[in-house]
Design an enzyme around this catalytic site. Structure first.
Site, PDB file in Angstrom:
ATOM      1  N   ASP A 130     -12.715  20.465 -29.165  1.00 48.63           N
ATOM      2  CA  ASP A 130     -11.886  19.300 -28.479  1.00 48.63           C
ATOM      3  C   ASP A 130     -11.698  18.444 -29.803  1.00 48.63           C
ATOM      4  OD1 ASP A 130     -11.497  20.570 -26.139  1.00 48.63           O
ATOM      5  OD2 ASP A 130     -13.240  19.382 -25.163  1.00 48.63           O
ATOM      6  N   ASP A 163     -12.143  15.441 -30.470  1.00 46.88           N
ATOM      7  CA  ASP A 163     -12.816  14.167 -30.561  1.00 46.88           C
ATOM      8  C   ASP A 163     -14.295  14.522 -31.127  1.00 46.88           C
ATOM      9  OD1 ASP A 163     -14.527  15.707 -28.896  1.00 46.88           O
ATOM     10  OD2 ASP A 163     -14.117  14.521 -27.002  1.00 46.88           O
ATOM     11  N   TYR A 199      -4.857  16.358 -23.413  1.00 49.07           N
ATOM     12  CA  TYR A 199      -6.339  16.327 -23.593  1.00 49.07           C
ATOM     13  C   TYR A 199      -6.588  14.707 -23.051  1.00 49.07           C
ATOM     14  CZ  TYR A 199     -10.865  15.900 -25.790  1.00 49.07           C
ATOM     15  OH  TYR A 199     -12.119  15.754 -25.993  1.00 49.07           O
ATOM     16  N   ARG A 237      -9.809  13.351 -22.797  1.00 43.80           N
ATOM     17  CA  ARG A 237     -11.177  12.560 -23.129  1.00 43.80           C
ATOM     18  C   ARG A 237     -10.693  11.730 -24.429  1.00 43.80           C
ATOM     19  NH1 ARG A 237     -16.568  15.092 -21.753  1.00 43.80           N
ATOM     20  NH2 ARG A 237     -16.161  16.544 -19.989  1.00 43.80           N
ATOM     21  N   GLU A 247     -13.830  25.490 -27.981  1.00 47.96           N
ATOM     22  CA  GLU A 247     -15.158  24.750 -27.438  1.00 47.96           C
ATOM     23  C   GLU A 247     -15.601  25.294 -26.070  1.00 47.96           C
ATOM     24  OE1 GLU A 247     -16.150  20.081 -25.831  1.00 47.96           O
ATOM     25  OE2 GLU A 247     -15.111  20.544 -27.832  1.00 47.96           O
ATOM     26  N   LYS A 248     -14.585  25.867 -25.182  1.00 47.08           N
ATOM     27  CA  LYS A 248     -14.911  26.493 -23.692  1.00 47.08           C
ATOM     28  C   LYS A 248     -13.950  27.644 -23.444  1.00 47.08           C
ATOM     29  CE  LYS A 248     -14.141  22.284 -22.185  1.00 47.08           C
ATOM     30  NZ  LYS A 248     -13.234  21.489 -23.193  1.00 47.08           N
TER      31      LYS A 248
END
Length: 720
Positions: free
Chosen positions: A103, A105, A326, A328, A7-8
């Protein structure tokens, strides 16, 4: 080639470090050995196409062109990350297998899935779920990959949310902005599926406080003795019954002092009887580990941190320092397999937070609390410390606070239940009912780890005599207290987040409340902080100390909107529908079709030129003079010492300035308010040793300063 798409960049580097083989670095990618390549997104590489992309007529904002409903949805590359998208496209053309490493989610699932769809990738895709960026945790995750098709429902839910937000925001923002422009107002009046009901909560609370009229009420407390050689004393509170309904309000408070005085006189020196006696010791289990919302609420309550500051600190602890899992997450449970890691986790948190070593030494590590439950863990688990024993550099004050809060909630799982002492005596004197209560903590257990604000600390009540039903008591004296009803408090970051998380409390329909208890919430764990931040940036909210209040622009918008848009009921239903889609029980096409019908209904009165939905709250006259405290427009008023400028928001704000102060404009009196870049309270022009500068009006709570450029804050363009 096996291609990992993270994701990043920070997640990509963590994956590469755990893969075998020497790492070769390239622009936007890392090669690990002969087989594996790691690349990454930088947030969303794609975004829903703008209306003009579908139809040139939709380039301009025209009321008669609404509603805007694309027949075939399309995505467009984001300009800021277009180069990285080209790198990912090139890698996908060579990949035999893709490892989806977004991520864990809803948003992380969509972020990579939409790139795969955009690039028409049709080969196998596996899903890598990483909760913890430490090398050992990433290695474990690499051995537990799943088929990405197992997460298609999560992706469908995220896509439905994205399209719903686009439809709702584009259509209603254009409609209400155009209607306001027809009435001579300037600027964009942004309407959002989630942000607007959040604004509505703040506006409703502000108006409740503004309309509140305090009323006096009276309480009666009596001092009682037990008739014996060694009498025991206790206090009891009068409990008025229906005989006194005419003197009571809806919350059973007595508003007539004469009634209370008559009861005090009737029971003075009289004997009575205990009608009920209850004493028990109650066990309280430790609270579950933290989700993001609970972390934000607790950090806001204890330390005054706003939601974004908590999220930013938690994200740094996860990505940069690798000290927490993580962040979030909306889950407060842990997988059973994590129980075996407890010794290493506690060893790690003692290295990072040595002040907790005393508690760690006393932790009962064989305790298996309700937190470990595989059935309640889905894509991600609760936020807990990692095994890492030192940060990657010094921790900031906020980072240390957030880490220690996470660590304390983890340690609580290994402490015994707190044991509370509770007692109650009901008594009757001269046919009037009284009640005495006692509370206290017999054994603190996990509560030793609980952080509490000093002013919120509770003193245990005095122990009651152990009486039985039928025992006699006597009223020795009484005390009447004069009190005033109090309005609710303005929202803070902590209480607004709590309201968004538990939105069922603010839903009017009782049946809907029942439906939403399990799946309620405005926004998601990952988006709630940014929703609040957006409302500040769009000048709908401002800060006054630690309180969050609505601006005149925010009041204006909510007053004009239909209740279906301004209240949380319908949005909360949509959130529960999105959750059902995630669980495979809802149809995303039916959801979007229903939303389009609702948008048509909402736009109909605006397109027909009828009412805007409510009684508009018109902004105060723009005098060109702004309040030194909240920067709202000021009005001239007459006082006993002559004329002066007073804030137009009086009595909510009591800012004043002399008439002559408004003419030299030294402190920016002629300028519209500019929000502080740190906390969004208004900036105020001040003079210091080095000359003029702009400081936050929330000082000393916020110490942000901004340079002065020709009498204006450096962060702002020309004041309008």
């Amino acid at each position: 080639m096996r291609l990992f798409i993270a994701e990043k960049p920070s997640l990509g580097r963590a994956i590469a470090s755990a893969l075998p083989g020497e790492i070769q670095r390239g622009r936007g990618w890392l090669r690990c050995g002969e087989r594996d390549v790691v690349t990454w997104c930088i947030g969303h590489l794609l975004e829903p196409a703008e209306p003009g992309h579908y139809d040139p007529r939709w380039l301009k904002w025209r009321l008669h062109e609404l509603p805007i409903f694309p027949e075939q949805w399309e995505l467009a590359p984001k300009n800021s990350v277009r180069d990285q998208l080209k790198i990912v496209e090139g890698m996908l053309a060579k990949a035999d297998t893709v490892i989806h490493a977004g991520d864990p989610d809803r948003e992380g699932q969509l972020l990579v899935d939409e790139v795969l769809r955009y690039c028409r990738y049709g080969r196998p895709v596996e899903r890598l779920l990483i909760q913890d960026l430490t090398p050992a945790a990433v290695s474990r995750a690499l051995n537990q990959m799943r088929d990405n098709r197992d997460f298609r429902r999560l992706s469908h839910s995220a896509l439905a949310r994205q399209r719903a937000d686009w439809l709702y925001g584009i259509n209603l923002t254009r409609a209400y902005t155009l209607r306001y422009q027809q009435q001579g107002q300037q600027g964009v009046y942004s309407v959002g599926r989630v942000q607007t009901p959040v604004l509505g909560l703040v506006v409703e609370r502000d108006q409740t406080i503004a309309d509140f009229e305090p009323k006096p009420f009276f309480t009666l407390t009596i001092n009682c003795d037990t008739p014996s050689e060694t009498p025991q004393s206790f206090q009891a509170r009068w409990r008025p019954d229906e005989r006194f309904r005419s003197a009571m309000d809806e919350e059973d408070r007595v508003l007539d002092r004469k009634v209370v005085e008559s009861i005090a006189e009737a029971v003075q020196d009289q004997s009575g009887t205990i009608t009920d006696a209850r004493f028990r010791e109650r066990q309280e289990a430790p609270p579950l580990p933290l989700s993001l919302s609970i972390l934000q609420i607790e950090a806001g309550r204890l330390f005054g941190m706003n939601a974004k500051a908590v999220l930013d600190s938690a994200q740094n602890l996860y990505e940069k320092h690798q000290l927490i899992t993580y962040p979030r997450s909306d889950c407060r449970y842990l997988p059973e397999e994590h129980f075996s890691q407890r010794h290493d986790v506690i060893r790690g948190l003692c290295g990072v937070a040595p002040g907790l070593t005393e508690f760690a030494d006393r932790a009962e590590l064989n305790r298996h609390s309700r937190a470990w439950d595989d059935e309640k863990v889905d894509a991600h688990h609760a936020i807990i410390p990692t095994m890492r024993q030192r940060p990657a550099g010094n921790l900031s004050r906020n980072e240390r606070r957030v880490y220690e809060l996470v660590a304390r909630y983890y340690l609580m799982q290994f402490f015994p239940e707190a044991i509370h002492r509770e007692g109650r005596l009901d008594l009757t004197i001269e046919s009037h009912a009284f009640r005495a209560t006692e509370t206290g903590v017999v054994a603190p257990g996990w509560k030793e780890l609980e952080l509490r604000k000093k002013e919120a600390s509770e003193k245990p009540s005095r122990a009651l005599p152990r009486l039985d039903k039928g025992n006699e008591v006597q009223c020795r004296s009484s005390e009447i207290k004069d009190r005033m009803t109090q309005p609710p408090s303005h929202f803070t970051d902590a209480t607004l987040l709590s309201a968004m998380t538990n939105i069922a409390r603010f839903v009017a329909d009782s049946e809907l409340r029942k439906t939403l208890r399990d799946t309620d919430g405005l926004g998601t764990e990952a988006t709630r902080a940014s929703i609040i931040e957006t409302l500040f940036k769009r000048e709908y909210l401002y800060r006054e100390g630690r309180y969050i209040k609505a601006t005149d622009k925010g009041l204006d918008l909510i007053a004009a909107l239909p209740s279906a848009v301004a209240k949380p009921d319908m949005t909360a239903v949509w959130e529960s529908t999105l959750e059902r889609i995630r669980q495979g029980e809802g149809d995303p096409r039916a959801f979007l079709g229903s939303l389009e019908d609702q948008i048509r209904e909402l736009l109909a009165p605006l397109r027909d030129g009828t009412t805007m939905g409510g009684t508009t709250h018109w902004a105060p006259e723009q005098t060109g003079v702004h309040c030194p405290q909240c920067r709202s427009p000021m009005r001239e008023r007459e006082g006993k010492f002559g004329r002066f400028w007073a804030c137009s928001r009086y009595p909510q704000c009591r800012g004043t300035r002399p008439i002559e102060d408004a003419t030299d404009h030294a402190d920016g009196a002629d300028q519209a308010p500019t929000p502080c870049p740190a906390c969004f309270s208004p900036l105020v022009r001040r003079h210091g040793k080095k000359g003029w500068f702009w400081g936050c009006s929330n000082y000393p709570g916020c110490r942000q300063t901004v340079s002065d450029v020709d009498g204006r804050p450096a962060t702002a363009g020309p004041a309008g």
